[in-house]
Design a protein around this motif. Sequence first.
Motif, mmCIF file in Angstrom:
data_model
loop_
_atom_site.group_PDB
_atom_site.id
_atom_site.type_symbol
_atom_site.label_atom_id
_atom_site.label_comp_id
_atom_site.label_asym_id
_atom_site.label_seq_id
_atom_site.Cartn_x
_atom_site.Cartn_y
_atom_site.Cartn_z
ATOM 1 N N GLN A 215 0.834 -1.193 0.000
ATOM 2 C CA GLN A 215 0.000 0.000 0.000
ATOM 3 C C GLN A 215 0.871 1.247 0.000
ATOM 4 O OE1 GLN A 215 -3.108 0.182 2.942
ATOM 5 N NE2 GLN A 215 -3.689 -1.954 2.637
ATOM 6 N N GLY A 216 0.507 2.185 -0.850
ATOM 7 C CA GLY A 216 1.224 3.448 -0.918
ATOM 8 C C GLY A 216 2.445 3.443 -1.810
ATOM 9 N N SER A 217 2.715 2.306 -2.482
ATOM 10 C CA SER A 217 3.937 2.212 -3.281
ATOM 11 C C SER A 217 3.737 2.609 -4.740
ATOM 12 C CB SER A 217 4.500 0.789 -3.226
ATOM 13 O OG SER A 217 3.589 -0.134 -3.817
ATOM 14 N N MET A 218 2.487 2.768 -5.182
ATOM 15 C CA MET A 218 2.241 3.141 -6.571
ATOM 16 C C MET A 218 2.599 4.609 -6.772
ATOM 17 S SD MET A 218 0.069 4.827 -8.820
ATOM 18 C CE MET A 218 -1.465 5.041 -7.944
ATOM 19 N N ILE A 219 3.448 4.889 -7.787
ATOM 20 C CA ILE A 219 3.846 6.270 -8.048
ATOM 21 C C ILE A 219 3.228 6.825 -9.334
ATOM 22 C CG2 ILE A 219 5.984 6.124 -6.720
ATOM 23 C CD1 ILE A 219 7.484 5.718 -9.389
ATOM 24 N N ALA A 220 2.735 5.953 -10.229
ATOM 25 C CA ALA A 220 2.086 6.401 -11.461
ATOM 26 C C ALA A 220 1.392 5.201 -12.104
ATOM 27 C CB ALA A 220 3.098 7.008 -12.439
#
Length: 225
Positions: free
Chosen positions: A40-45
Amino acid sequence: MKSDLFSSEHLAQPATAPGMTLQNAKSIKYAVNGEMHARQGSMIAFRGNLQFERKGQGIGGMLKRAVTGEGLALMAVRGQGEAWFAHEAANCFIVELDQGDAITINGRNVLLCFDATLSYEIKTVKGAGMVGGGLFNSVFTGYGKLGLMCEGNPIVIPVTSAQPVYVDTDAVVGWSQQLTTSLHRSQSVGSMVRGGSGEAVQLMLQGEGFVIVRPSETRPEKTSG
């Protein structure tokens, strides 16, 4: 507009096949065609038709997380498209598991993303008991790819039956599941009473396989204020 910024080294190219690849040393690109899982929270684009949903752990997983503090805060990514994952500019690596393979990792610190074909279970490190940090880890099994991150460049140390390896529990990234583990005390009681070296207990790994460590220990958690 002209700049080295727009060179092929930095430009995101369309995916040629579904799955996980390194975008660069600091990020992983995943061409999603169905479902995958990520921290969770690791997606940047991302681009395309993707949905991000918090992944539940079930009652058993929630209980383990409450007891150990090692639960993985995961999200499921579903649909078709491309997503990029990273965390604090850590170095990224991909490990591919074949059917029958298993790897133990410190999921709290190093997990970034993984194929939905892989499964994981939080387990107590055998022989470690309830002492020290990072002694509850995630065992990944199945087939597919696992995206890991590491602060600094990792060190892979071979373990043999004739030469066990001793690792700091806060620096360990993971190890091959067939290794046996136990706690090793490197200081005498007298030394500990006098203050010691600060490196009193390590995790000893024995057997045939490998252990991965990073050139740093766990950073203190940030506090608000």
